[in-house]
Design a protein around this motif. Structure first.
Motif, short mmCIF file in Angstrom:
data_model
loop_
_atom_site.label_atom_id
_atom_site.label_comp_id
_atom_site.label_asym_id
_atom_site.label_seq_id
_atom_site.Cartn_x
_atom_site.Cartn_y
_atom_site.Cartn_z
N GLN A 338 0.84 -1.21 0.00
CA GLN A 338 0.00 0.00 0.00
C GLN A 338 0.87 1.26 0.00
OE1 GLN A 338 -2.53 -0.77 3.44
NE2 GLN A 338 -4.12 -1.61 2.10
N GLY A 339 1.92 1.21 -0.82
CA GLY A 339 2.82 2.36 -0.96
C GLY A 339 4.00 2.33 -0.04
N ASN A 340 4.13 1.27 0.77
CA ASN A 340 5.20 1.22 1.76
C ASN A 340 6.36 0.34 1.29
OD1 ASN A 340 6.23 2.11 4.19
ND2 ASN A 340 5.60 0.27 5.29
N GLY A 341 6.34 -0.08 0.02
CA GLY A 341 7.43 -0.90 -0.50
C GLY A 341 8.45 -0.08 -1.26
N ASN A 342 9.22 -0.77 -2.12
CA ASN A 342 10.26 -0.11 -2.89
C ASN A 342 9.66 0.53 -4.14
OD1 ASN A 342 12.47 0.37 -4.75
ND2 ASN A 342 13.74 -0.86 -3.38
N HIS A 343 9.53 1.85 -4.12
CA HIS A 343 8.94 2.57 -5.24
C HIS A 343 9.82 2.48 -6.49
CE1 HIS A 343 6.04 5.41 -2.89
NE2 HIS A 343 6.30 4.32 -2.18
N ALA A 348 10.21 1.06 -12.19
CA ALA A 348 11.12 0.74 -13.30
C ALA A 348 10.70 -0.55 -13.99
CB ALA A 348 12.56 0.64 -12.79
N THR A 349 10.35 -1.56 -13.20
CA THR A 349 9.96 -2.86 -13.76
C THR A 349 8.62 -2.76 -14.48
OG1 THR A 349 11.17 -3.99 -12.00
CG2 THR A 349 9.52 -5.27 -13.18
N LEU A 350 7.67 -2.08 -13.87
CA LEU A 350 6.35 -1.93 -14.49
C LEU A 350 6.45 -1.15 -15.80
CD1 LEU A 350 3.36 -2.59 -14.01
CD2 LEU A 350 3.14 -0.37 -12.89
#
Length: 459
Positions: A338-343, A348-350
């Motif tokens: 919910q936004g708390n991971g590696n942005h 970049a991958t998406l």
């Protein structure tokens, strides 16, 4: 010393490309350790890291970089991990080299400002002014649990702590003015205590008295490095960083990132060259493009698809069963936790998957195993063309290089790409200084207390 033009003393020195090598154990591609000439235990062998650094130094790279993690964050049933503590390893590298910079990662979430200020000031002293600190906030649950927490601290909180952390570290690095050590044998005065200052910091996250017990280091401050694509990450970089590791997948994305970062830095009163953007770049090199593609495919085919799926799923914040090898990425992907991971790596991958319409299998192959950095597969000339284009157009000031294999992939880059960049006048042929700041064209920060004294005397 900065070289001046022979035609005019007012002409600015030419802009130079900056290159680091990220020593990711056996190489960026997860299967690199399986090659015939690879040592599976290289990830814990100091001689391996020293060898890579010496190859990079012979080619006049700016620095070597070591990532870090406070947990086992990869699948050790298949791949080596980042294991050795960076600053200890970098001290060994510094002892075996003379010019190349040594940049290490340390988390602001699971350290304290005083010990990090001391550790990197020490590294700057023992390296003769070649140290850099990569400031990270750490977003994985494993690290949180290793430090007694049941959950990852929230994103905004991590960055608020990081911003205060960096401010305290810089205050501690300013504890000792340049002239504090007197060393007068006749009078017996060793240090002028009027030039040694307490930080006396009281903030939302830290209470640190100081002063630091390490005198001012050769660079004043070790170079501050940061990596983060979120708004909070960019703001932290704009305030404190002097170099930024980015993970852009396209030229336009990187150009936009660089412009945004420099605009944010200007809002903090910093100049246009205060922050260097170093884009992450993996290279897979062949004498022909077909040979390079064959090398990539051979490396990827040595990786179990289950490993790559799990790794990609972790980056995207989904369970592996949601990814189907021969289907495109799901449409409803959102930031992990919910936004708390590696942005950074999520976006970049998406972007890579969406831009090219890849199936999951094609995306994994394009990413050389499921990582988040840009991958170039080609001849030395093709890679040099790409690097020069990004550099001259302002999409990057340089690159954080992650060769497919180490040391072999780095040697291929040094033998094939570096001479082309040198002939084109883009990359240095010799070091012009001895410090990391000198390599990057960064000024030595003025000690705040010395500046206040000089201002008072000028009144």
């Amino acid at each position: 010393m900065t070289r001046q033009s022979s035609t005019s003393s007012n002409t600015a020195p030419p802009r130079r490309l900056h290159l680091n090598v990220n020593i990711l154990h056996s190489g960026f591609v997860p299967s690199a350790w399986r090659l015939a000439d690879a040592d599976p235990r290289a990830f814990i062998d100091v001689k391996h890291y020293v060898r890579v650094a010496q190859i990079a130094e012979a080619a006049k790279f700016d620095a070597v970089f070591l990532a870090d993690n406070a947990s086992i964050a990869d699948q050790i049933n298949f791949r080596p991990i980042t294991a050795l503590e960076p600053t200890i390893l970098l001290a060994s590298i510094a002892a075996a080299t003379s010019h190349i910079g040594v940049i290490g990662t340390a988390s602001t979430s699971y350290n304290e400002p005083y010990n990090i200020a001391r550790r990197f000031a020490t590294l700057d002293h023992v390296s003769g002014g070649r140290a850099g600190w990569n400031v990270v906030t750490t977003a994985d649950l494993g690290s949180a649990r290793n430090f007694g927490r049941d959950a990852v601290p929230d994103h905004a909180g991590r960055y608020a702590r990081a911003a205060e952390f960096a401010s305290v570290v810089k205050a501690l690095w300013d504890s000792w003015e340049e002239g504090a050590i007197v060393g007068n044998k006749a009078t017996g005065l060793f240090a002028d205590t009027d030039q040694v200052h307490a930080a006396a910091h009281q903030g939302a996250h830290f209470a640190v008295q100081g002063p630091l017990n390490v005198p001012r280091s050769p660079q004043g401050y070790p170079v501050l490095v940061q990596a983060g694509a979120s708004g909070d990450g960019r703001d932290l970089a704009a305030r404190h960083a002097e170099a930024v590791f980015s993970a852009s997948q396209s030229f336009d994305e990187s150009l936009g990132y660089a412009r945004d970062l420099k605009t944010r830095a200007a809002a903090y009163g910093r100049g246009p060259d205060a922050v260097k953007v170093l884009a992450g770049l993996t290279t897979i090199i062949g004498a022909t493009e077909a040979e390079a593609l064959r090398r990539r495919d051979e490396l990827v085919d040595l990786i179990p698809w289950s490993y790559s799926l799990t790794r990609l799923a972790g980056t995207l914040g989904v369970t592996p069963d949601r990814l189907k090898l021969d289907e495109k990425l799901p449409d409803d992907l959102s930031l992990p936790g919910q936004g708390n991971g590696n942005h950074t790596f999520f976006h970049a991958t998406l972007a890579q998957g969406r831009q090219h319409g890849y199936t999951v299998r094609e995306l994994i192959r394009a990413l050389a195993g499921g990582g988040g950095h840009r991958v170039i597969v080609g001849t030395p000339e093709q890679i040099a063309d790409d690097i020069e284009h990004w550099f001259k157009a302002g999409a990057a000031d340089g690159f954080n290089l992650m060769p497919d294999t180490l040391p072999g992939g780095l040697q291929d880059f040094v033998d094939g790409v570096i001479p082309i960049l040198q002939r084109r006048g883009v990359f240095r042929r010799e070091y012009e200084g001895t410090t990391l700041r000198g390599h990057l064209g960064l000024a030595v920060p003025e000690n705040r207390y010395s500046a206040e004294r000089a201002a008072a005397l000028a009144v």
